[in-house]
Design an enzyme around this catalytic site. Structure first.
Site, PDB file in Angstrom:
ATOM      1  N   CYS A  94     -15.187  71.413  79.920  1.00  0.00           N
ATOM      2  CA  CYS A  94     -15.408  70.883  78.574  1.00  0.00           C
ATOM      3  C   CYS A  94     -15.912  72.049  77.748  1.00  0.00           C
ATOM      4  CB  CYS A  94     -16.428  69.742  78.578  1.00  0.00           C
ATOM      5  SG  CYS A  94     -16.769  69.140  76.900  1.00  0.00           S
ATOM      6  N   CYS A  99     -18.689  70.916  74.941  1.00  0.00           N
ATOM      7  CA  CYS A  99     -20.016  70.379  75.277  1.00  0.00           C
ATOM      8  C   CYS A  99     -20.122  70.208  76.784  1.00  0.00           C
ATOM      9  CB  CYS A  99     -20.296  69.083  74.521  1.00  0.00           C
ATOM     10  SG  CYS A  99     -18.909  67.934  74.475  1.00  0.00           S
ATOM     11  N   SER A 100     -20.185  68.982  77.265  1.00  0.00           N
ATOM     12  CA  SER A 100     -20.409  68.781  78.699  1.00  0.00           C
ATOM     13  C   SER A 100     -19.725  67.513  79.193  1.00  0.00           C
ATOM     14  CB  SER A 100     -21.912  68.700  78.976  1.00  0.00           C
ATOM     15  OG  SER A 100     -22.495  67.690  78.168  1.00  0.00           O
ATOM     16  N   CYS A 101     -18.624  67.121  78.547  1.00  0.00           N
ATOM     17  CA  CYS A 101     -17.925  65.896  78.930  1.00  0.00           C
ATOM     18  C   CYS A 101     -17.440  65.993  80.372  1.00  0.00           C
ATOM     19  CB  CYS A 101     -16.743  65.659  77.991  1.00  0.00           C
ATOM     20  SG  CYS A 101     -17.274  65.503  76.267  1.00  0.00           S
TER      21      CYS A 101
END
Lengths: 115, 213
Positions: B118, B121-123
């Site tokens: 990702c 971000c941090s999906c």
């Protein structure tokens, strides 16, 4: 900071150069799990969305990304969204943080005393 | 390191060290978490019980769930087809609720290796694998995986043949990917549970492959 002429913001880091991928990992502390839970519950209850979470995280800028931990940034974003939604006021928040800090010097003392 | 208030040796139940700031003085951000949570409870947004239940639900999620899905796909071609067509529905079939996010399963083959990142971000498929590891959220992984994936994979100890096509999938807030690793050789005749034990978290992110039997 001077805006990137392409319109790319700091968080859009795909393709940038960087050092080796860090190998470290950690189990989450209780306070971090609580932040995660509060954000997810806020989404489930329609108080604010993941987009609201990310907007604040991205507006915090690159310095916050480099100097704060993941859930430090999340709790800051959660709080900002709560303030924007009018759930509580800045004054209420300030007074409560002071009260929490007065309860003790560790997380355990400060969180249990309020229960 | 001051550590006289715990009855363990500084390791969590799973054997990892706690983050340093768990045991040291109350940080400003920890105080904010307590304050925000208490105010949210007082204002009727959430209850402490809901927070505790949400933490329990998240703690119960682990790569074992994803591994069960992968093992099913290995033994059941019809399920594999359904998984690749609609990852969310196929996971739900097995009792795993992946939430409102669209889950897309991508399959490794002899010629193709998939890896998930990702960049924004941090999906992460957290409802199927649990919370993402720290490195998944790091600048280095986010930046470089789309630029020099083979080099990144090498840092994880995965050296792919030049002839292998590497496909990098960039997750979004609404769309999560999970890799179905290739079934290892020599696993014919193994049952689903034994196969699932070969499926690691890293193999479902695509920075590793399934373990050999």
């Amino acid at each position: 900071m001077i805006p990137d002429p392409t319109g790319k913001r700091w968080h859009d880091m795909g393709g940038d150069l960087a050092g080796p991928v860090p190998g470290d990992d950690h189990d989450f502390a209780l306070w971090e799990k609580r932040v995660d839970a509060l954000v997810i519950l806020s989404g489930l209850k329609g108080v604010f969305t993941v987009d609201g979470l990310r907007r604040v995280l991205e507006d915090m800028g690159e310095d916050a990304f480099e100097t704060m931990t993941y859930y430090e940034r999340w709790v800051a974003s959660l709080n900002q969204n709560m303030l924007e939604q009018g759930v509580y006021t800045v004054a209420e928040l300030g007074a409560r943080i002071e009260a929490v800090q007065a309860r003790g010097t560790t997380y355990g003392e400060a969180t249990d005393a309020g229960a | 390191m001051p550590h006289d208030h715990h009855d363990h040796d500084g390791l969590s139940p799973s054997g990892h060290p706690y983050r340093a700031d768990q045991d040291t003085g109350l940080s400003y951000w920890q105080a904010m978490e307590i304050a925000v949570r208490e105010l949210m409870v007082e204002k009727g947004i959430v209850t402490e019980a809901e927070v505790a239940a949400q933490i329990d639900a998240m703690d119960a999620r682990s790569p074992a769930q994803g591994a069960a899905v992968v093992a099913r796909a290995w033994v059941d071609p019809a399920f594999r087809d359904r998984l690749l067509a609609d990852g969310s529905a196929a996971s739900a079939e097995m009792g795993f609720d992946v939430g409102p996010m669209r889950l897309i399963a991508v399959e490794n083959t002899e010629d193709v290796h998939n890896v998930v990142v990702c960049t924004l971000c941090s999906c992460y498929p957290r409802n199927l694998l649990g919370l993402p590891p720290d490195w998944y959220k790091s600048r280095a992984y986010r930046s470089r995986t789309v630029r020099e994936p083979r080099k990144v994979l090498r840092e994880f100890g995965l050296e792919l043949p030049e002839a292998t096509t590497v496909r990098v999938h960039d997750s979004t807030a609404d769309m999560r990917y999970i890799v179905v690793p290739a079934r290892p050789a020599g696993t014919e005749g193994m049952d689903e549970a034994a196969l699932a034990a070969l499926v690691t978290r890293d193999s479902m992110i695509g920075v590793g492959v399934a373990k050999a039997p």
